[in-house]
Design a protein around this motif. Structure first.
Motif, PDB file in Angstrom:
ATOM      1  N   VAL A  50       0.839  -1.200   0.000  1.00 48.55           N
ATOM      2  CA  VAL A  50       0.000   0.000   0.000  1.00 48.55           C
ATOM      3  C   VAL A  50       0.875   1.253   0.000  1.00 48.55           C
ATOM      4  N   ILE A  51       1.849   1.294   0.894  1.00 47.77           N
ATOM      5  CA  ILE A  51       2.735   2.459   0.997  1.00 47.77           C
ATOM      6  C   ILE A  51       3.515   2.661  -0.298  1.00 47.77           C
ATOM      7  N   PHE A  52       4.028   1.565  -0.857  1.00 42.87           N
ATOM      8  CA  PHE A  52       4.806   1.659  -2.098  1.00 42.87           C
ATOM      9  C   PHE A  52       3.974   2.272  -3.220  1.00 42.87           C
ATOM     10  N   THR A  53       2.726   1.823  -3.357  1.00 45.61           N
ATOM     11  CA  THR A  53       1.856   2.364  -4.400  1.00 45.61           C
ATOM     12  C   THR A  53       1.622   3.847  -4.204  1.00 45.61           C
ATOM     13  N   HIS A  54       1.364   4.259  -2.975  1.00 42.54           N
ATOM     14  CA  HIS A  54       1.073   5.665  -2.712  1.00 42.54           C
ATOM     15  C   HIS A  54       2.304   6.554  -2.893  1.00 42.54           C
ATOM     16  N   VAL A  55       3.467   6.068  -2.442  1.00 43.52           N
ATOM     17  CA  VAL A  55       4.672   6.883  -2.504  1.00 43.52           C
ATOM     18  C   VAL A  55       5.187   7.014  -3.935  1.00 43.52           C
ATOM     19  N   THR A  56       5.170   5.917  -4.676  1.00 39.76           N
ATOM     20  CA  THR A  56       5.808   5.913  -5.994  1.00 39.76           C
ATOM     21  C   THR A  56       4.871   6.277  -7.137  1.00 39.76           C
ATOM     22  N   TYR A  57       3.564   6.061  -6.941  1.00 41.28           N
ATOM     23  CA  TYR A  57       2.637   6.280  -8.061  1.00 41.28           C
ATOM     24  C   TYR A  57       1.517   7.260  -7.725  1.00 41.28           C
ATOM     25  N   GLN A  58       0.715   6.921  -6.703  1.00 43.52           N
ATOM     26  CA  GLN A  58      -0.482   7.698  -6.444  1.00 43.52           C
ATOM     27  C   GLN A  58      -0.171   9.131  -6.044  1.00 43.52           C
ATOM     28  N   GLY A  59       0.849   9.327  -5.202  1.00 42.30           N
ATOM     29  CA  GLY A  59       1.218  10.675  -4.788  1.00 42.30           C
ATOM     30  C   GLY A  59       1.613  11.559  -5.958  1.00 42.30           C
ATOM     31  N   PRO A  60       2.601  11.146  -6.781  1.00 39.13           N
ATOM     32  CA  PRO A  60       2.954  11.952  -7.951  1.00 39.13           C
ATOM     33  C   PRO A  60       1.826  12.091  -8.964  1.00 39.13           C
ATOM     34  N   PHE A  61       0.950  11.074  -9.046  1.00 39.53           N
ATOM     35  CA  PHE A  61      -0.174  11.158  -9.978  1.00 39.53           C
ATOM     36  C   PHE A  61      -1.154  12.252  -9.551  1.00 39.53           C
ATOM     37  N   LEU A  62      -1.450  12.302  -8.243  1.00 41.37           N
ATOM     38  CA  LEU A  62      -2.386  13.307  -7.734  1.00 41.37           C
ATOM     39  C   LEU A  62      -1.735  14.675  -7.595  1.00 41.37           C
ATOM     40  N   HIS A  63      -0.439  14.687  -7.324  1.00 45.09           N
ATOM     41  CA  HIS A  63       0.288  15.944  -7.110  1.00 45.09           C
ATOM     42  C   HIS A  63       1.544  15.929  -7.986  1.00 45.09           C
ATOM     43  N   PRO A  64       1.416  16.302  -9.252  1.00 45.41           N
ATOM     44  CA  PRO A  64       2.546  16.199 -10.194  1.00 45.41           C
ATOM     45  C   PRO A  64       3.791  16.967  -9.756  1.00 45.41           C
ATOM     46  N   GLU A  65       3.624  17.949  -8.872  1.00 46.41           N
ATOM     47  CA  GLU A  65       4.797  18.702  -8.424  1.00 46.41           C
ATOM     48  C   GLU A  65       5.773  17.830  -7.646  1.00 46.41           C
ATOM     49  N   LEU A  66       5.316  16.667  -7.169  1.00 48.36           N
ATOM     50  CA  LEU A  66       6.196  15.771  -6.423  1.00 48.36           C
ATOM     51  C   LEU A  66       7.140  14.998  -7.333  1.00 48.36           C
ATOM     52  N   GLY A  67       6.875  15.008  -8.633  1.00 48.19           N
ATOM     53  CA  GLY A  67       7.722  14.267  -9.573  1.00 48.19           C
ATOM     54  C   GLY A  67       6.895  13.330 -10.418  1.00 48.19           C
ATOM     55  N   ALA A  68       7.562  12.584 -11.271  1.00 47.33           N
ATOM     56  CA  ALA A  68       6.876  11.660 -12.168  1.00 47.33           C
ATOM     57  C   ALA A  68       6.584  10.346 -11.451  1.00 47.33           C
ATOM     58  N   PRO A  69       5.412   9.728 -11.719  1.00 46.32           N
ATOM     59  CA  PRO A  69       5.124   8.420 -11.130  1.00 46.32           C
ATOM     60  C   PRO A  69       6.134   7.377 -11.588  1.00 46.32           C
ATOM     61  N   LEU A  70       6.366   6.397 -10.740  1.00 48.59           N
ATOM     62  CA  LEU A  70       7.267   5.304 -11.058  1.00 48.59           C
ATOM     63  C   LEU A  70       6.459   4.194 -11.728  1.00 48.59           C
ATOM     64  N   GLY A  71       6.496   4.149 -13.044  1.00 45.81           N
ATOM     65  CA  GLY A  71       5.750   3.135 -13.788  1.00 45.81           C
ATOM     66  C   GLY A  71       4.428   3.659 -14.307  1.00 45.81           C
ATOM     67  N   ARG A  72       3.802   2.842 -15.149  1.00 45.56           N
ATOM     68  CA  ARG A  72       2.554   3.231 -15.808  1.00 45.56           C
ATOM     69  C   ARG A  72       1.324   2.774 -15.040  1.00 45.56           C
ATOM     70  N   TYR A  73       1.488   1.804 -14.126  1.00 50.48           N
ATOM     71  CA  TYR A  73       0.350   1.226 -13.437  1.00 50.48           C
ATOM     72  C   TYR A  73       0.508   1.398 -11.924  1.00 50.48           C
ATOM     73  N   PRO A  74      -0.588   1.600 -11.222  1.00 49.58           N
ATOM     74  CA  PRO A  74      -0.495   1.786  -9.761  1.00 49.58           C
ATOM     75  C   PRO A  74      -0.176   0.513  -9.007  1.00 49.58           C
ATOM     76  N   PHE A  75      -0.481  -0.660  -9.594  1.00 51.21           N
ATOM     77  CA  PHE A  75      -0.260  -1.952  -8.943  1.00 51.21           C
ATOM     78  C   PHE A  75      -0.874  -1.950  -7.546  1.00 51.21           C
ATOM     79  N   GLN A  76      -2.182  -1.847  -7.514  1.00 50.08           N
ATOM     80  CA  GLN A  76      -2.918  -1.759  -6.255  1.00 50.08           C
ATOM     81  C   GLN A  76      -3.294  -3.157  -5.764  1.00 50.08           C
TER      82      GLN A  76
END
Length: 354
Positions: free
Chosen positions: A21-47
């Motif tokens: 859960v944490i990995f998905t939020h830190v690497t994908y969901q966070g940057p997806f919702l807040h692009p200023e944090l950087g680019a998401p890691l990968g194309r899929y959230p892997f939830q």
């Protein structure tokens, strides 16, 4: 080792799930919702993590519900999850309102009330203060249903019920029927979590298999149906396959020998397992906020992620030590009156045992 004794394998499964859960939020969901944090890691959230946590919850409902008074059991389950949830809602709301960036969509007092009362799951106009909170109403409703339908055990028709729980929601939602239904139907569907029933069903199935009530082929068929149902509801094939893989490990934890290979890491695993509920409740929005403020201080992306994880672990420990555990001890000791299974609950119980 019996289910009544603590097994390291269950701590490992629980920790892997919450870390997913944490990995998905830190690497994908966070940057997806807040692009200023950087680019998401990968194309899929892997939830996968939250879904496996629901499976584990369903499994342990079966393990614990027949160990005493059903009403007492239900009260203890509520005492375990509700106090830390309410405090986490208040803390997250306060932190975001006070320290959230002006360009974020900040929660309102109406959102706060809707989250505290669990109404947000049934009303799309209310914003979830933290996206992780969607599981709480489902867990509480599952606890209540178990207390009504399963006070003295199960009957042979339980396997039929499992197949209905997996297949019926898929049939009802086929061709996006729910999406084209009236708003109240959509809100009821999402609020009751009918598209998540397969996760509770496979948790029960794994318990039945661990008790040798069903065979491995039957369990395998139910597992495949669960993966199919997950994909039908989410259209996320990578995550659905990932859930299927983790379900095999859950089954191994349920019936296989304890995973003594992890003994050398036992203390950190048990620590993370102890605070896993707090980690789940606090890791998403609070983690984004920590990462954002570290970014403002000039931290690179890796430092932002590490700081968010460390900060959330510390907050989860505080929530566990000073809210979850003492609240549970105090509230669980209170007496509650017995619940009587009547009406639909009684009829359903009789049907399951015929």
């Amino acid at each position: 080792m019996s289910d009544s004794k603590r097994r390291l394998s269950w701590d490992v499964v629980r920790v892997v799930s919450v870390l997913a859960v944490i990995f998905t939020h830190v690497t994908y969901q966070g940057p997806f919702l807040h692009p200023e944090l950087g680019a998401p890691l990968g194309r899929y959230p892997f939830q996968v993590g939250a879904s496996i946590l629901l499976v584990i919850s369903a499994y342990f409902v079966c393990v614990t519900i027949r160990k005493g008074s059903t009403s007492r059991w239900l009260w203890r389950r509520v005492c375990r999850v509700l106090p830390p949830y309410l405090v986490a809602v208040l803390f997250t709301y306060t932190a975001v309102v006070l320290f959230g960036p002006s360009n974020w969509i900040l929660p309102t007092r109406r959102d706060l009330w809707g989250n505290l009362t669990l109404a947000a799951s049934f009303d799309s106009s209310i914003q979830l203060i933290d996206g992780s909170y969607w599981t709480l109403p489902l867990q509480l409703m599952a606890f209540a249903a178990a207390a009504l339908l399963w006070p003295r055990g199960i009957g042979p028709r339980i396997t039929t019920m499992l197949w209905i729980m997996i297949i019926a929601p898929v049939a009802l939602q086929w061709n996006d029927r729910i999406g084209h239904s009236p708003l109240w139907v959509q809100q009821t569907w999402n609020g009751l979590g009918l598209h998540r029933l397969q996760l509770f069903a496979i948790g029960i199935a794994i318990w039945l298999w661990s008790q040798r009530r069903i065979g491995v082929l039957h369990l395998g068929a139910l597992l495949a149906a669960t993966v199919f149902a997950q994909h039908a509801h989410t259209a996320d094939l990578p995550s659905s396959l990932g859930i299927g893989l983790l379900l095999v490990f859950v089954a191994g934890a349920a019936r296989g020998p304890d995973w003594t290979a992890f003994t050398r890491f036992q203390r950190p695993i048990q620590f993370l397992a102890r605070i896993s509920f707090g980690l789940y409740l606090l890791n998403q929005v609070v983690g984004y906020l920590i990462a954002y403020r570290l970014m403002e201080l000039g931290a690179d992306r890796l430092t932002q992620m590490a700081g968010a994880v460390i900060g959330v672990v510390a907050l989860a420990w505080l929530l566990t030590k000073y809210v979850e555990e003492p609240a549970y001890r105090a509230l669980a000791a209170l007496g509650v009156r017995g619940l009587r299974v009547r009406g639909l609950g009684a009829r359903a119980f009789a049907w399951l045992n015929t």
